[in-house]
Design an enzyme around this catalytic site. Structure first.
Site: not given
Ligand code: FAD
Ligand code: SIN
Length: 504
Positions: A10, A40, A44, A113, A209, A230, A277, A338, A373, A379
């Site tokens: 991500g 990620t 939105q 927001e 995990d 959320h 939130r 969320h 949060r 992000l």
């Molecule tokens: P992720 O993007 O979740 O990536 C995790 C990675 O780890 C994936 O590739 C997955 O396959 C891999 N993985 C998991 N377990 C294993 C395993 N056992 N072995 C190998 N690979 C594994 N945050 C904001 O700041 N702004 C926003 O607008 C926002 N909107 C959101 C909307 C939605 C619908 C959601 C669900 C979340 C939102 N968030 C937002 C939160 C934010 O998107 C996430 O916290 C952030 O993207 C997390 O990034 P990451 O790289 O840590 O994990």
């Molecule tokens: C959202 O777009 O409401 C998600 C934003 C976030 O989780 O930070």
């Protein structure tokens, strides 16, 4: 032997991989699904940063601390906010296009927001995560020599030697075997755990995990009781996957209403529909209980249809698919799990308490979110702390002194994993949801323990992470931020501390 094994692709994992490769390090990147997977891609609202002249770091810091309800680590919050402009610059250098003001390509179109005192959310319409993943994955292709990327590889366990994390055990999809992979440094970037709950905005791979794997090798975990729900996921039982209605819709003027049109947030918080939130999610739940309805409404019909479609094309289209024209109809909404505020404890350079192991992104507990949060800080946290991890790894990437051994273990599968996961999700929703009680948590934990027998690899991490969350929630006997207990409805200064979980 790669310099870095990055688990998860991500925003956090990709940032580490790209920066490390730019600095001449070799990277092996693994991901559970096929790219782009992880949360990620679904983000939105956007990414928070002070970029406008009238905004200040002090204000971003104060808003983050206020949302965190007394438990944010202030030094980490300062690092987060003050490094935000650089993080944005880095994303833009890697090709991310943020929406700019009409007729002024040099000014970002900033959204508002909940909990933010200024417009400071950079976004790409309402598809910010998709744009970030597009750009970072495109950039990744340019580093085809420095980064090896293997999809559909699930890490099952981390490997330790002489108190150092030295690699991981990995199962490739459909393979009945697991193999050992070694690296000089390991970075956990496995994302969150929303899938542990029955209703969640998270994609299927967000199973927590990383928490259980880090726990098993003795890493410290912190603040796992703070799962953020959320307030507004779309209520559409016909959809197979939950769909988020971004908080930016409320920042755009969206008003929460009950079925009779009462703006129930007016009696709850001075910021009304734009309150933090945790407060909004609980208010929606309470109004649902009071009125006996399965959902509440978000009304944005007072805004011009043209503006709604420009700012929220994705949300507009998805709702229309469900026969809701959000320019004319109120949107039915309901809270859903969320974001995990806690995780694997790290310091200001993303170092965990285990040598050789770093954690970045949602899996980590940097302390910036405290008990709740602030929107769009996640992000940002992922990029800021992933870049800091790279700096540290560069300085400390040791030539390892350990034995490589091959592993070719046969994997047995748990019966009917999907059914077992559903059982866990139901227990978590019922006993460790938006409002909890000590008795409910204890009963929930006992129910989880009963599922332990015979749990094999696919299910073990899922179940163990659920138990860790439940155990953390049992430690905090007060209501603060996202932990809301019926038996302890007030904050208690005695509990103004972080709870750490570590394997004995
Ligand atoms: P992720 O993007 O979740 O990536 C995790 C990675 O780890 C994936 O590739 C997955 O396959 C891999 N993985 C998991 N377990 C294993 C395993 N056992 N072995 C190998 N690979 C594994 N945050 C904001 O700041 N702004 C926003 O607008 C926002 N909107 C959101 C909307 C939605 C619908 C959601 C669900 C979340 C939102 N968030 C937002 C939160 C934010 O998107 C996430 O916290 C952030 O993207 C997390 O990034 P990451 O790289 O840590 O994990
Ligand atoms: C959202 O777009 O409401 C998600 C934003 C976030 O989780 O930070």
């Amino acid at each position: 032997m790669h310099d870095i094994l990055v688990i998860g692709a991500g925003i956090a994992g990709l940032t580490v991989a790209l920066k490390a490769a730019e600095n001449g390090m070799s990277v092996l990147l693994l991901t559970k699904g096929a790219k782009p997977d992880g949360s990620t891609n679904y983000a939105q609202g956007g990414i928070a940063a002070v970029t406008s002249p009238e905004d200040t770091f002090e204000s971003h810091i104060a808003d983050t601390l206020e949302a965190g309800d007394g438990l944010c680590k202030k030094k980490q919050v300062e690092i987060l906010t003050k490094n935000a402009p650089n993080a944005i610059e880095q994303l833009i250098k890697w090709g991310v296009n943020f929406t700019t003001v009409k007729d002024d390509a040099n000014s970002f179109d900033l959204h508002l927001e909940g909990g933010h005192s200024f417009r400071r959310i950079l976004h790409t319409a309402d598809l910010t995560g998709k744009e970030i993943m597009r750009a970072l994955l495109a950039k990744l292709k340019q580093h085809s020599k420095g980064i090896d990327f293997i999809e559909r590889s699930t890490v099952l366990d981390l490997l330790m030697q002489k108190s150092r994390c030295v690699g991981a055990i990995v199962a490739e999809q459909n393979a009945k075997k697991a193999r050992a992979i070694y690296a000089k440094t390991v970075v956990l970037a496995t994302g969150g755990a929303g899938q542990l709950w029955l209703h969640s905005t998270n994609p299927p791979d967000a199973c927590g995990d990383g928490f259980s794997m880090a726990y098993r090798i003795g890493a410290e975990l912190q603040d796992l009781e703070f799962m953020q729900f959320h307030p507004t996921s779309l209520y559409a039982p016909q959809l197979r996957k939950t769909f988020l209605i971004s908080e930016a819709v409320r920042g755009f003027g969206g008003i929460l209403k009950n079925h009779k049109g009462k703006e129930f947030m007016n009696d709850v918080h001075p910021l009304r529909s734009l309150a933090p939130r945790d407060i909004v999610a609980r208010a929606i739940l309470r109004e649902m209980q009071l009125t006996g309805k399965d959902y509440m409404y978000l009304d944005v019909t007072h805004r011009k249809a043209k503006d709604i479609k420009t700012h929220f094309p994705n949300i507009y289209a998805k709702c229309l698919e469900c026969k809701i024209d959000i320019a004319k109809d109120w949107i039915p909404v309901v809270p859903a799990a969320h974001y995990m505020c806690g995780g694997v404890l790290v310091d200001s350079f993303s170092r965990t308490t285990i040598n050789g192991l770093y954690a970045c992104g949602e899996v980590s507990a940097t302390g910036v979110h405290g008990a709740n949060r602030l929107a769009s800080n996640s992000l940002l946290e992922s990029v800021v702390f992933a870049l800091r991890a790279c700096k540290d790894i560069e300085k400390n990437c040791l030539n390892p002194d350990f034995k490589l051994s091959t592993l070719n273990s046969q994997l047995s599968t748990t019966r009917d994993v999907r059914k077992l996961k559903k059982e866990v999700q139901t227990i978590m929703w019922e006993h460790c949801g938006i409002v909890r009680s000590m008795d409910g948590l204890k009963i929930g934990l006992e129910k989880l323990k009963k599922l332990e027998k015979g749990a094999t690899f696919e299910f073990r991490n899922f179940l163990e992470s659920a138990k860790l969350v439940m155990e953390s929630a049992l430690k905090r006997k007060e209501s603060r931020g996202l932990q809301c207990l019926t038996d302890y409805p007030e904050k208690n200064p005695k509990y103004l501390k972080h709870y750490t979980i570590k394997r004995k």
